[in-house]
Write a protein that holds these residues in place. Structure first.
Motif, PDB file in Angstrom:
ATOM      1  N   ILE A 192       0.706  -1.215   0.260  1.00  0.00           N
ATOM      2  CA  ILE A 192      -0.207   0.029   0.094  1.00  0.00           C
ATOM      3  C   ILE A 192       0.853   1.181   0.726  1.00  0.00           C
ATOM      4  N   SER A 193       0.880   2.248  -0.540  1.00  0.00           N
ATOM      5  CA  SER A 193       1.271   3.520  -1.502  1.00  0.00           C
ATOM      6  C   SER A 193       0.414   4.439  -0.986  1.00  0.00           C
ATOM      7  N   PHE A 194       1.069   5.425   0.598  1.00  0.00           N
ATOM      8  CA  PHE A 194       0.537   6.496   0.930  1.00  0.00           C
ATOM      9  C   PHE A 194      -0.043   7.582  -0.393  1.00  0.00           C
ATOM     10  N   LEU A 195       1.109   7.083  -0.504  1.00  0.00           N
ATOM     11  CA  LEU A 195       0.793   8.594  -2.174  1.00  0.00           C
ATOM     12  C   LEU A 195      -0.344   8.358  -2.957  1.00  0.00           C
ATOM     13  N   GLU A 196      -0.888   6.508  -3.216  1.00  0.00           N
ATOM     14  CA  GLU A 196      -1.444   6.664  -3.864  1.00  0.00           C
ATOM     15  C   GLU A 196      -2.590   6.359  -3.837  1.00  0.00           C
ATOM     16  N   GLU A 197      -2.717   6.203  -1.992  1.00  0.00           N
ATOM     17  CA  GLU A 197      -4.726   6.065  -1.485  1.00  0.00           C
ATOM     18  C   GLU A 197      -4.503   7.762  -1.218  1.00  0.00           C
ATOM     19  N   ASN A 198      -3.895   8.450  -1.420  1.00  0.00           N
ATOM     20  CA  ASN A 198      -4.609  10.174  -0.655  1.00  0.00           C
ATOM     21  C   ASN A 198      -3.888   9.802   0.833  1.00  0.00           C
ATOM     22  N   LEU A 199      -2.693   9.206   1.703  1.00  0.00           N
ATOM     23  CA  LEU A 199      -3.159   8.763   2.950  1.00  0.00           C
ATOM     24  C   LEU A 199      -2.288  10.466   3.247  1.00  0.00           C
ATOM     25  N   ILE A 200      -1.259  10.702   2.161  1.00  0.00           N
ATOM     26  CA  ILE A 200      -0.085  11.275   2.849  1.00  0.00           C
ATOM     27  C   ILE A 200      -0.425  12.024   3.536  1.00  0.00           C
ATOM     28  N   TYR A 201      -1.820  12.863   3.887  1.00  0.00           N
ATOM     29  CA  TYR A 201      -1.640  14.508   4.969  1.00  0.00           C
ATOM     30  C   TYR A 201      -2.732  13.729   5.772  1.00  0.00           C
ATOM     31  N   THR A 202      -3.062  12.694   5.576  1.00  0.00           N
ATOM     32  CA  THR A 202      -4.124  12.318   6.307  1.00  0.00           C
ATOM     33  C   THR A 202      -3.480  13.077   7.705  1.00  0.00           C
ATOM     34  N   LYS A 203      -4.395  12.850   8.812  1.00  0.00           N
ATOM     35  CA  LYS A 203      -4.015  13.438  10.719  1.00  0.00           C
ATOM     36  C   LYS A 203      -4.113  11.749  11.444  1.00  0.00           C
ATOM     37  N   GLY A 204      -2.846  11.973  12.010  1.00  0.00           N
ATOM     38  CA  GLY A 204      -2.540  11.273  12.937  1.00  0.00           C
ATOM     39  C   GLY A 204      -3.266  11.052  13.911  1.00  0.00           C
TER      40      GLY A 204
END
Length: 228
Positions: free
Chosen positions: A216-228
């Protein structure tokens, strides 16, 4: 293999019909060459594969030197042979994946590091450091163990990246379970490192999680800017 009938000997079978005609156990027996007292090499090879469980050959990637040597009939020499066979297979897969490797393309990155990381029994985090053209400057293993947001230090990551004059980075780590689905800790780590990078001008391009022949790629899944 002298105790077997000629028609049953894997070496002769390979010579006559080709390596593709051999079973996993037969291939292993050709490479190991000899068995032990009371057990021919084909029987020993079948026993080794049985120890690997339902995953067969793939299961051997999880074996340590100590685990191989616990198998009756597998001493130090055969253990080294087996470890070298597994390392060679991983390097061949990596060399093949290198042909399509592009650090702007998550699938090719995952493919390149797949064989190296998917069989690891612990989580490992790798740092990839890139230049202005997204070419790899260097890579470094930065963490081993259970990946936790409180244990992975952005400082260590960016000290290394600054030292290498990287303008961007990619994080890569494995999930020993085989499921690459990001955990809450994975999301939190990504956010911490992204925010730290923004402060010093080094962009986190992606965080790729390696599973069992999946990623799983955070970039491909649009997760790079997800808040932790």
């Amino acid at each position: 293999m002298k105790e077997m009938l000629v028609s049953e000997r894997p070496y002769e079978k390979c010579d006559e019909k080709g390596a593709g005609s051999l079973s996993d156990a037969e291939l292993l027996s050709v490479l190991l060459r000899t068995g032990t007292r009371g057990e021919n090499v084909l029987e020993l090879s079948r026993k080794i594969l049985k120890e690997a469980g339902e995953d067969g050959l793939l299961g051997l990637h999880r074996f340590t030197k100590e685990k191989f040597m616990k198998i009756r009939g597998v001493g130090k020499v055969k253990t080294i042979q087996l470890l070298c066979i597994l390392e060679l297979s991983a390097r061949l897969a990596k060399a093949e994946a290198r042909k399509t490797l592009c650090f702007r393309n998550p699938s090719t990155i995952a493919g390149y590091y797949m064989e190296e990381m998917r069989h690891l029994s612990q989580e490992h985090m790798k740092l990839l450091m890139l230049d202005t053209k997204s070419n790899l400057i260097a890579e470094k293993n930065i963490y081993k163990g259970t990946v936790n947001a409180s244990l992975v230090e952005p400082r260590e990551i960016f000290v290394e990246a600054v030292k290498r004059e990287a303008v961007s980075i990619i994080l890569l780590h494995n999930h020993p379970s085989g499921d690459p689905t990001p955990s809450k800790a994975d999301v939190a780590i990504t956010r911490r490192i992204r925010l730290a990078g923004e402060l010093i001008g080094i962009e986190l391009l992606d965080h790729i999680i390696i599973g069992n022949n999946s990623y799983i790629s955070f970039l491909e899944e649009n997760l790079i800017y997800t808040k932790g």
